[in-house]
Design a protein around this motif. Sequence first.
Motif, PDB file in Angstrom:
ATOM      1  N   ARG A   1       6.721 -17.742  14.895  1.00  0.00           N
ATOM      2  CA  ARG A   1       7.016 -19.169  15.095  1.00  0.00           C
ATOM      3  C   ARG A   1       6.678 -19.982  13.851  1.00  0.00           C
ATOM      4  NH1 ARG A   1       5.178 -23.143  19.988  1.00  0.00           N
ATOM      5  NH2 ARG A   1       5.894 -25.011  18.961  1.00  0.00           N
ATOM      6  N   VAL A   2       5.521 -19.696  13.267  1.00  0.00           N
ATOM      7  CA  VAL A   2       5.120 -20.419  12.062  1.00  0.00           C
ATOM      8  C   VAL A   2       6.020 -20.046  10.891  1.00  0.00           C
ATOM      9  CG1 VAL A   2       3.267 -20.630  10.354  1.00  0.00           C
ATOM     10  CG2 VAL A   2       2.746 -20.744  12.784  1.00  0.00           C
ATOM     11  N   GLY A   3       6.424 -18.771  10.815  1.00  0.00           N
ATOM     12  CA  GLY A   3       7.266 -18.311   9.718  1.00  0.00           C
ATOM     13  C   GLY A   3       8.701 -18.770   9.817  1.00  0.00           C
ATOM     14  N   GLY A   4       9.097 -19.329  10.932  1.00  0.00           N
ATOM     15  CA  GLY A   4      10.462 -19.826  11.065  1.00  0.00           C
ATOM     16  C   GLY A   4      11.425 -18.821  11.655  1.00  0.00           C
ATOM     17  N   GLY A   5      10.957 -17.901  12.455  1.00  0.00           N
ATOM     18  CA  GLY A   5      11.830 -16.930  13.107  1.00  0.00           C
ATOM     19  C   GLY A   5      11.589 -15.525  12.591  1.00  0.00           C
ATOM     20  N   CYS A   6      12.531 -14.643  12.931  1.00  0.00           N
ATOM     21  CA  CYS A   6      12.382 -13.222  12.583  1.00  0.00           C
ATOM     22  C   CYS A   6      12.405 -12.994  11.078  1.00  0.00           C
ATOM     23  CB  CYS A   6      13.476 -12.401  13.254  1.00  0.00           C
ATOM     24  SG  CYS A   6      13.287 -12.304  15.042  1.00  0.00           S
ATOM     25  N   ARG A   7      13.277 -13.691  10.382  1.00  0.00           N
ATOM     26  CA  ARG A   7      13.376 -13.512   8.926  1.00  0.00           C
ATOM     27  C   ARG A   7      12.075 -13.933   8.248  1.00  0.00           C
ATOM     28  NH1 ARG A   7      18.584 -14.840   6.109  1.00  0.00           N
ATOM     29  NH2 ARG A   7      18.480 -12.859   5.085  1.00  0.00           N
ATOM     30  N   GLY A   8      11.539 -15.083   8.642  1.00  0.00           N
ATOM     31  CA  GLY A   8      10.270 -15.539   8.081  1.00  0.00           C
ATOM     32  C   GLY A   8       9.126 -14.610   8.440  1.00  0.00           C
ATOM     33  N   PHE A   9       9.178 -14.048   9.642  1.00  0.00           N
ATOM     34  CA  PHE A   9       8.157 -13.101  10.077  1.00  0.00           C
ATOM     35  C   PHE A   9       8.168 -11.859   9.197  1.00  0.00           C
ATOM     36  CE2 PHE A   9       7.176  -9.381  12.743  1.00  0.00           C
ATOM     37  CZ  PHE A   9       5.852  -9.629  12.984  1.00  0.00           C
ATOM     38  N   VAL A  10       9.353 -11.324   8.945  1.00  0.00           N
ATOM     39  CA  VAL A  10       9.475 -10.121   8.114  1.00  0.00           C
ATOM     40  C   VAL A  10       9.017 -10.416   6.688  1.00  0.00           C
ATOM     41  CG1 VAL A  10      11.131  -8.497   7.119  1.00  0.00           C
ATOM     42  CG2 VAL A  10      11.261  -9.084   9.536  1.00  0.00           C
ATOM     43  N   GLU A  11       9.422 -11.567   6.141  1.00  0.00           N
ATOM     44  CA  GLU A  11       9.006 -11.929   4.787  1.00  0.00           C
ATOM     45  C   GLU A  11       7.494 -12.094   4.697  1.00  0.00           C
ATOM     46  OE1 GLU A  11      11.223 -15.423   3.843  1.00  0.00           O
ATOM     47  OE2 GLU A  11      13.102 -14.330   3.612  1.00  0.00           O
ATOM     48  N   LEU A  12       6.897 -12.711   5.706  1.00  0.00           N
ATOM     49  CA  LEU A  12       5.447 -12.886   5.728  1.00  0.00           C
ATOM     50  C   LEU A  12       4.733 -11.538   5.841  1.00  0.00           C
ATOM     51  CD1 LEU A  12       3.290 -15.097   5.727  1.00  0.00           C
ATOM     52  CD2 LEU A  12       3.333 -15.009   8.206  1.00  0.00           C
ATOM     53  N   LEU A  13       5.259 -10.645   6.657  1.00  0.00           N
ATOM     54  CA  LEU A  13       4.670  -9.304   6.762  1.00  0.00           C
ATOM     55  C   LEU A  13       4.746  -8.553   5.444  1.00  0.00           C
ATOM     56  CD1 LEU A  13       5.650  -7.839  10.218  1.00  0.00           C
ATOM     57  CD2 LEU A  13       3.497  -7.507   9.059  1.00  0.00           C
ATOM     58  N   GLN A  14       5.900  -8.654   4.770  1.00  0.00           N
ATOM     59  CA  GLN A  14       6.050  -7.969   3.484  1.00  0.00           C
ATOM     60  C   GLN A  14       5.089  -8.524   2.445  1.00  0.00           C
ATOM     61  OE1 GLN A  14      10.208  -8.375   2.627  1.00  0.00           O
ATOM     62  NE2 GLN A  14      10.726  -6.416   3.578  1.00  0.00           N
ATOM     63  N   SER A  15       4.982  -9.845   2.376  1.00  0.00           N
ATOM     64  CA  SER A  15       4.140 -10.431   1.326  1.00  0.00           C
ATOM     65  C   SER A  15       2.653 -10.286   1.621  1.00  0.00           C
ATOM     66  CB  SER A  15       4.492 -11.904   1.131  1.00  0.00           C
ATOM     67  OG  SER A  15       4.113 -12.644   2.265  1.00  0.00           O
ATOM     68  N   GLU A  16       2.245 -10.380   2.886  1.00  0.00           N
ATOM     69  CA  GLU A  16       0.824 -10.365   3.216  1.00  0.00           C
ATOM     70  C   GLU A  16       0.266  -8.994   3.554  1.00  0.00           C
ATOM     71  OE1 GLU A  16      -1.248 -12.919   2.931  1.00  0.00           O
ATOM     72  OE2 GLU A  16       0.397 -14.147   2.217  1.00  0.00           O
ATOM     73  N   VAL A  17       1.144  -8.050   3.983  1.00  0.00           N
ATOM     74  CA  VAL A  17       0.641  -6.736   4.389  1.00  0.00           C
ATOM     75  C   VAL A  17       1.125  -5.648   3.450  1.00  0.00           C
ATOM     76  CG1 VAL A  17       0.605  -5.025   6.259  1.00  0.00           C
ATOM     77  CG2 VAL A  17       0.501  -7.466   6.787  1.00  0.00           C
ATOM     78  N   LEU A  18       2.429  -5.547   3.268  1.00  0.00           N
ATOM     79  CA  LEU A  18       2.971  -4.420   2.494  1.00  0.00           C
ATOM     80  C   LEU A  18       2.789  -4.579   0.987  1.00  0.00           C
ATOM     81  CD1 LEU A  18       6.261  -3.904   4.535  1.00  0.00           C
ATOM     82  CD2 LEU A  18       4.099  -2.680   4.737  1.00  0.00           C
ATOM     83  N   ASN A  19       2.883  -5.779   0.461  1.00  0.00           N
ATOM     84  CA  ASN A  19       2.796  -5.988  -0.982  1.00  0.00           C
ATOM     85  C   ASN A  19       1.370  -6.222  -1.488  1.00  0.00           C
ATOM     86  OD1 ASN A  19       5.557  -5.708  -1.075  1.00  0.00           O
ATOM     87  ND2 ASN A  19       5.948  -7.894  -1.035  1.00  0.00           N
ATOM     88  N   GLN A  20       0.393  -6.062  -0.628  1.00  0.00           N
ATOM     89  CA  GLN A  20      -1.001  -6.225  -1.040  1.00  0.00           C
ATOM     90  C   GLN A  20      -1.544  -4.888  -1.553  1.00  0.00           C
ATOM     91  OE1 GLN A  20      -2.764  -9.084  -1.175  1.00  0.00           O
ATOM     92  NE2 GLN A  20      -0.891 -10.107  -0.570  1.00  0.00           N
ATOM     93  N   PRO A  21      -2.364  -4.927  -2.588  1.00  0.00           N
ATOM     94  CA  PRO A  21      -2.909  -3.658  -3.135  1.00  0.00           C
ATOM     95  C   PRO A  21      -3.917  -3.032  -2.185  1.00  0.00           C
ATOM     96  CG  PRO A  21      -3.742  -5.559  -4.361  1.00  0.00           C
ATOM     97  CD  PRO A  21      -2.768  -6.062  -3.361  1.00  0.00           C
TER      98      PRO A  21
END
Length: 115
Positions: free
Chosen positions: A95-115
């Motif tokens: 909801r905060v990310g603006g839907g499914c696309r924002g959710f996926v982008e947030l997951l990629q930037s905060e979880v997958l792209n973190q060292p």
Amino acid sequence: PQPGMMRSSIPSTAATAFIPERKPHPGGWLWGEMFKLRNVVLVLLVAQTTSIVLLMRYSRTVVRPLDAGPMYLASAAVFLAEAAKLPCCLYMVARVGGGCRGFVELLQSEVLNQP
């Protein structure tokens, strides 16, 4: 009255009582919505945690029949409580990310792209 102040309509013993004038937050309506959402989530999480603690306390102190079997593990109850919170948290992130696309982008930037 002084600039930025307005006279209070509440009777006071002092001859001049002033209260600060409320100004809108610079973040606008979005900040207000996030503040409301944050408070709702906080209340829900506190209610959920409190209910789990009270139910676990009750279920471990109530007198059980002899043939009831072994007591459950407290760690299993905590795991299930956390698993119950997961869908709610994922929904809030979407909801905060603006839907499914924002959710996926947030997951990629905060979880997958973190060292």
